[in-house]
Design an enzyme around this catalytic site. Structure first.
Site, short mmCIF file in Angstrom:
data_model
loop_
_atom_site.label_atom_id
_atom_site.label_comp_id
_atom_site.label_asym_id
_atom_site.label_seq_id
_atom_site.Cartn_x
_atom_site.Cartn_y
_atom_site.Cartn_z
N ALA A 1 0.76 -1.32 -0.08
CA ALA A 1 0.11 -0.03 0.06
C ALA A 1 0.90 1.35 -0.10
CB ALA A 1 -0.96 -0.04 1.39
N ILE B 1 1.35 2.78 -3.43
CA ILE B 1 0.45 3.01 -4.35
C ILE B 1 0.54 4.48 -5.19
CG2 ILE B 1 -1.44 3.77 -2.74
CD1 ILE B 1 -3.36 2.21 -4.35
N HIS C 1 6.23 -0.54 4.34
CA HIS C 1 5.53 -1.75 3.80
C HIS C 1 4.75 -1.95 4.94
CE1 HIS C 1 9.65 -2.09 1.99
NE2 HIS C 1 9.24 -2.84 1.26
#
Length: 688
Positions: A432, A435, A477
């Site tokens: 994520a 992104i 992460h």
């Protein structure tokens, strides 16, 4: 089209386009919405528009009105968009002039694209990628009669080629040997920035670094040369020799836009230089030399000008959109509306969430030949960094399950093009926290496509996003970012907490015709984090689906506790479900009800309100930093709708309000909620 007919058509249309530009400038008060015209660019644009075929796809930019005229659109249709009228065939008055979105029999397909310069390149390559995918599977391109192989044209201004996302598009076009023509129209201006200020080289020179990209140049103000070169470029793509970049030099004879006038920033010398390149007198001279009669040309020119005037007067009288039309087409209708299949088949062993996801994608790929799955490291060598794609490439081949470069923008944006052609992409953002370079495409292209095209081009896109913190994942992460994504309108957001929902929601998200961002907590994948064993469930049947927008009761409070007013509701999702489950023991047993949202948008507000009113005490729990989060917003909505039924303010709980999750596990634990912290907060809530 016969040669003489082609020239005569081009001459009439060039005069039509020129008259349109002049009309718009003369009627600045009436044409009050910002627009650009093709004045000076007509020759190369008409050459392209007149050579495209119905099975082709086009991604155009905001100065390409002459391409549209060449394709067969009436000036009246373009003017309806210019004036933002209800009958605008592309957007119903929602978006700017020369921003087409259309599926029409006998014409190339033009999906929605934004005004953001260069952003159309990635969706356009996604279209070409989808065509190549169908061909690799010996499947027809949906809607194409295959009389001639389809291709894609992406039109760009030279200034936009400096965008990083254009480089990603070029890279994938050559890497996958895709049938796409990049037409770059170079008028040596951005807005007020000149070529010398904006670039170290032009697009032709820049493209030399992309091995396999055929490069061509043409004087784009010369219709004869443009036709010859465009035909050669399209032929190269059509016989599958790879992508082409065609660099066309053109004059800028009009304003950058109606709101940025050329006289504000351009010198007399520059304007004179561009006037000498005018394609209109050049075409007339060529046609007279070729033997066309002067009277014939004058008559056609007058026909084109009259047509522009008549269509403009007619468009001025067309009605504006009805105010209530504002609310139509946020999403396309479709997808599962009820839970179906068997959630817990008898005799099945429990599986981890990651395996349920793997099996769901495998079943989708097996059942639907239009489905494909791609991302970083999901190919056969590794099968995903979490092994979430293990064996899929071996089973379905490298055309359906494959690695991509490190290009999050391509991963997200290509799905818009894939969907427009009829492919059904599932893509994965590896973490994520990475992104963000793809959010540009998510916001600018995917989220607006259905709405701005009046439902013609919803984007069927399933974007999987592993997220969440555990065990020292560190600051890049471990992020939970759902609030940022939820602020993008036109996107659906899913966040399961267990294997059964993982499978059922993945199936539903794939079947939904809209963009879905699907968050998957890494700490729940394997249930290795203490207290997450409940994330494992018996694997549901292959036909099991959970409709988006339906919450689920993960734990019910006892009726006795509710009757005594000694109960509370936890509204949560993802890892929060497990923190709450582990908190609701001992002295809290029977007093806590846990509502697992499962889908964050659309949200099951009816169930949230019903259960909040039943208990009167509510805690909204998230893993995100709390300040300005979705959880805080939801707490407010509950309070607004349930005020008379509450025993006190709705509480919200989340991570500490810090920029990132630290690497050290002691600091990580300090930052995040936990079962112990949740239990402490619930005891305080129940004391009211």
């Amino acid at each position: 089209m016969m040669q003489n007919t082609l020239w005569l058509t081009a001459w009439e249309l060039m005069n039509t386009a020129r008259a349109m530009a002049e009309l718009y400038d003369e009627h600045r008060q009436e044409t009050r919405y910002v627009h650009s015209t093709s004045k000076g660019h007509e020759a190369i644009q008409l050459a392209l528009g007149l050579h495209l075929q119905p099975q082709d796809f086009a991604s155009l930019y905001y100065r390409d009105e002459s391409v549209l005229l060449g394709m067969g659109f009436e000036p009246y249709e373009l003017m309806l968009q210019l004036l933002a009228k209800a009958e605008d065939p592309f957007s119903g008055g929602r978006t700017y002039y020369a921003h087409p979105s259309v599926r029409r029999l006998g014409m190339p397909t033009i999906p929605h694209q934004s005004s953001a310069t260069g952003m159309q390149a990635i969706p356009a390559v996604g279209m070409a990628h989808a065509i190549a995918y169908f061909e690799s599977q010996n499947l027809p391109v949906p809607g194409s009669d295959q009389s001639s192989p389809p291709l894609v044209v992406c039109s760009l201004g030279d200034g936009s080629v400096t965008e990083g996302e254009v480089a990603e598009a070029f890279q994938m076009a050559v890497l996958k040997h895709l049938p796409i023509l990049f037409l770059v129209q170079d008028n040596e201006w951005g807005i007020s920035a000149s070529a010398e200020e904006m670039r170290a080289m032009d697009a032709f020179q820049y493209a030399e670094g992309f091995k396999g990209l055929k490069r061509m140049r043409v004087e784009g103000n010369d219709f004869k040369a443009s036709c010859k070169t465009v035909a050669e470029a399209l032929g190269h793509c059509r016989i599958r020799k790879g992508p082409v970049l065609l660099h066309a030099t053109v004059p800028l004879l009009g304003h950058h836009t109606s709101g940025v006038r050329k006289e504000w920033y351009r010198s007399e010398e520059d304007l004179s230089d561009h006037e000498r390149m005018d394609p209109l007198p050049r075409l007339r001279k060529q046609m007279l030399k070729a033997g066309f009669w002067e009277e014939e040309l004058d008559q056609l020119a007058e026909t084109g000008r009259r047509r522009a005037v008549t269509d403009f007067e007619r468009a001025m009288q067309a009605p504006d959109p009805e105010p209530n039309s504002l609310y139509l087409h946020e999403f396309a209708e479709g997808g599962p509306s009820v839970e179906s299949g068997v959630r817990e088949p008898a005799g099945r062993e429990k599986v981890a969430m990651v395996d349920a996801a793997l099996h769901a994608v495998e079943e989708i790929l097996r059942e639907d030949p239009a489905a494909l799955f791609y991302g970083q490291d999901v190919g056969k060598t590794l099968g995903g960094v979490f092994r979430e794609a293990a064996t899929l490439a071996d089973k379905f081949g490298d055309s359906r399950v494959f690695n991509t470069p490190i290009q999050e923008a391509y991963l997200v944006g290509s799905t818009a093009g894939m969907s427009a052609v009829g492919a059904k992409p599932i893509v994965e953002i590896q973490f994520a926290d990475y992104i963000w370079t793809g959010v540009n495409q998510l916001v600018v292209e995917l989220s607006k496509s259905c709405y701005l095209s009046r439902g013609q081009f919803p984007v069927q896109s399933l974007i999987r996003v592993p997220c969440g913190a555990y065990g020292g994942g560190g600051p890049y992460h471990s992020g939970c970012i759902e609030s940022a994504i939820l602020n993008i309108r036109g996107i659906k957001v899913v966040y399961p907490s267990n294997a059964a929902d993982m499978k059922g929601l993945l199936k539903a998200a794939f079947l939904d015709p809209n963009p879905v961002v699907f968050f998957e907590h890494k700490g729940l994948y394997w249930s290795k984090v203490p207290g997450t064993e409940a994330a494992k469930t018996p694997e549901p049947s292959e036909d099991y689906v959970v409709p988006l927008g339906k919450a689920r009761m993960a734990l019910e409070a006892s009726q006795g506790a509710q009757n005594l007013g000694d109960s509370c509701l936890v509204v949560t999702y993802g890892m929060g479900v497990h923190w709450a489950m582990n908190a609701a023991v001992g002295d809290l047993s029977g007093k806590v009800e846990i509502l697992d949202l499962r889908t964050l948008y659309p949200l099951d507000e009816a169930m949230i309100i019903e259960r909040s009113r039943a208990h009167g005490k509510v805690l909204v729990l998230t893993e995100e930093p709390l300040l300005n989060s979705f959880a805080e917003s939801l707490a407010f909505r509950i309070q607004r709708n349930c005020f008379e039924h509450l025993d006190g303010p709705v509480e919200a709980m989340g991570a500490a309000n810090l920029p990132a999750v630290p690497l050290n596990i002691v600091l990580e634990a300090e930052m995040l909620p936990s079962a112990e912290k949740v239990a402490q907060r619930l005891r305080i809530l129940l004391e009211r």
